[in-house]
Design a protein around this motif. Structure first.
Motif, short mmCIF file in Angstrom:
data_model
loop_
_atom_site.label_atom_id
_atom_site.label_comp_id
_atom_site.label_asym_id
_atom_site.label_seq_id
_atom_site.Cartn_x
_atom_site.Cartn_y
_atom_site.Cartn_z
N SER A 75 -1.29 4.21 -5.53
CA SER A 75 -0.76 5.33 -6.30
C SER A 75 -1.49 6.61 -5.89
O SER A 75 -2.52 6.57 -5.19
CB SER A 75 -0.98 5.09 -7.79
OG SER A 75 -2.38 5.06 -8.08
N ASP A 76 -0.98 7.74 -6.32
CA ASP A 76 -1.66 9.01 -6.05
C ASP A 76 -3.06 9.00 -6.64
O ASP A 76 -4.00 9.54 -6.03
CB ASP A 76 -0.86 10.18 -6.63
CG ASP A 76 0.45 10.44 -5.88
OD1 ASP A 76 0.57 9.95 -4.73
OD2 ASP A 76 1.33 11.10 -6.45
N GLU A 77 -3.21 8.35 -7.81
CA GLU A 77 -4.52 8.29 -8.44
C GLU A 77 -5.49 7.44 -7.60
O GLU A 77 -6.68 7.80 -7.46
CB GLU A 77 -4.39 7.68 -9.85
CG GLU A 77 -3.70 8.57 -10.86
CD GLU A 77 -2.18 8.59 -10.70
OE1 GLU A 77 -1.64 7.74 -9.94
OE2 GLU A 77 -1.53 9.46 -11.33
N GLN A 78 -5.01 6.35 -7.06
CA GLN A 78 -5.87 5.51 -6.22
C GLN A 78 -6.25 6.23 -4.93
O GLN A 78 -7.40 6.15 -4.47
CB GLN A 78 -5.18 4.19 -5.92
CG GLN A 78 -5.11 3.24 -7.11
CD GLN A 78 -4.29 2.01 -6.81
OE1 GLN A 78 -3.17 2.10 -6.29
NE2 GLN A 78 -4.83 0.84 -7.12
N LYS A 79 -5.30 6.94 -4.35
CA LYS A 79 -5.62 7.70 -3.12
C LYS A 79 -6.65 8.78 -3.42
O LYS A 79 -7.55 9.03 -2.62
CB LYS A 79 -4.34 8.29 -2.54
CG LYS A 79 -3.40 7.24 -1.96
CD LYS A 79 -2.10 7.86 -1.44
CE LYS A 79 -1.20 6.78 -0.86
NZ LYS A 79 0.08 7.32 -0.36
N ALA A 80 -6.54 9.40 -4.58
CA ALA A 80 -7.52 10.41 -4.97
C ALA A 80 -8.88 9.78 -5.20
O ALA A 80 -9.93 10.37 -4.85
CB ALA A 80 -7.05 11.14 -6.23
N ALA A 81 -8.89 8.57 -5.76
CA ALA A 81 -10.15 7.88 -6.01
C ALA A 81 -10.88 7.54 -4.71
O ALA A 81 -12.12 7.56 -4.66
CB ALA A 81 -9.91 6.61 -6.81
N SER A 128 -12.69 10.73 -4.06
CA SER A 128 -13.69 11.14 -5.05
C SER A 128 -14.77 10.10 -5.26
O SER A 128 -15.96 10.44 -5.40
CB SER A 128 -13.00 11.46 -6.38
OG SER A 128 -12.35 10.31 -6.89
#
Length: 249
Positions: free
Chosen positions: A140-146, A149
């Motif tokens: 997900s976009d959140e996992q890619k951001a993680a 980060s």
């Protein structure tokens, strides 16, 4: 069970291994992600090879089993270096390479690195390019951001504790992809795949078969076999595939 021997690589990693002497070609077993050389398939094939008087090598990649390093520090390229180091230092002459899951990707990378050593290849639920086509494609976009980060994401596994997938593994995997460029396998190859495998799809197996080129290549789909592919009938199919690529099936 005899204690594992240790090979120190030029990268300073210490690889645990078991090697059985015998006639060639040497069978080399390459395990899957977070698997080790004490798995059912590796141990079974070792005993089978010994009963045949055939040379056999199994080992743990760095960050796996009894070898040095942490799993979360490793990546496809590190484990490829480990494979090249083990094969170069511990074997001579022709090879029959048996790769399971991620080990199937490693077998393909090894074939690109030293095709002259290969007498044949058998893969079991081969998972080439899974860091890109499996992990990255499903993030997900959140996992890619993680990944940016935190540096990693945690994924559940059907077979063991969660996988920690690092940004380094994803980025390195992009340098090791084998399904985007020509993949010639100029020796007998047997791809084995279970239809009930929830980790590697039959579509992946068919994609690999269609992408690779070679004079003697077959895909065997086994109805209801899962990713482990390690019950009695499946182990017999692996034995038969090894015999076939040696021209003795």
């Amino acid at each position: 069970m005899a204690a594992a021997e240790i090979l120190e690589t030029s990268q300073g990693r210490r690889l645990a291994y078991h090697k059985s002497e015998g006639a060639g070609p040497t069978i080399v077993f390459l395990g899957g992600l977070k698997s080790d050389m004490e798995g059912t398939k590796a141990v079974h094939l070792d005993a089978w090879a010994q009963a045949r008087g055939q040379a056999f090598l199994r080992f743990d990649y760095s960050g796996h089993g009894e070898s040095s390093e942490a799993f979360t520090d490793g990546c496809i390229g590190d484990w490829h270096e480990d494979t090249v180091a083990a094969v170069t230092a511990l074997t001579d002459g022709p090879l029959i390479v048996v790769g399971s899951s991620m080990g199937g990707w490693q077998a393909l990378l090894l074939a690109k690195a030293m095709p002259e050593r290969f007498a044949g290849m058998v893969t079991i639920a081969a998972a080439p390019d899974f860091t890109e086509d499996g992990y990255w494609a499903s993030f997900s976009d959140e996992q890619k951001a993680a990944l940016d980060s935190v540096g990693h994401v945690e994924l559940p596994s059907d077979y063991m504790e969660p996988y920690i997938i690092t940004k380094r593994m994803i980025m390195d995997g992009r340098q090791r992809l084998v399904l985007r460029d020509p993949l010639n396998l100029p020796f007998p190859v047997r791809f084995l795949q279970g239809t009930a495998d929830t980790a590697v799809s039959t579509e992946t197996a068919v994609r690999l078969l269609n992408h690779a080129t070679g004079p003697d290549m077959q895909l065997l789909l086994v109805k209801d076999a899962d990713h482990r592919f390690s019950d009695g009938p499946c182990l017999s199919l692996i034995e038969q595939a090894v015999l076939e690529v040696m021209g003795k099936g």
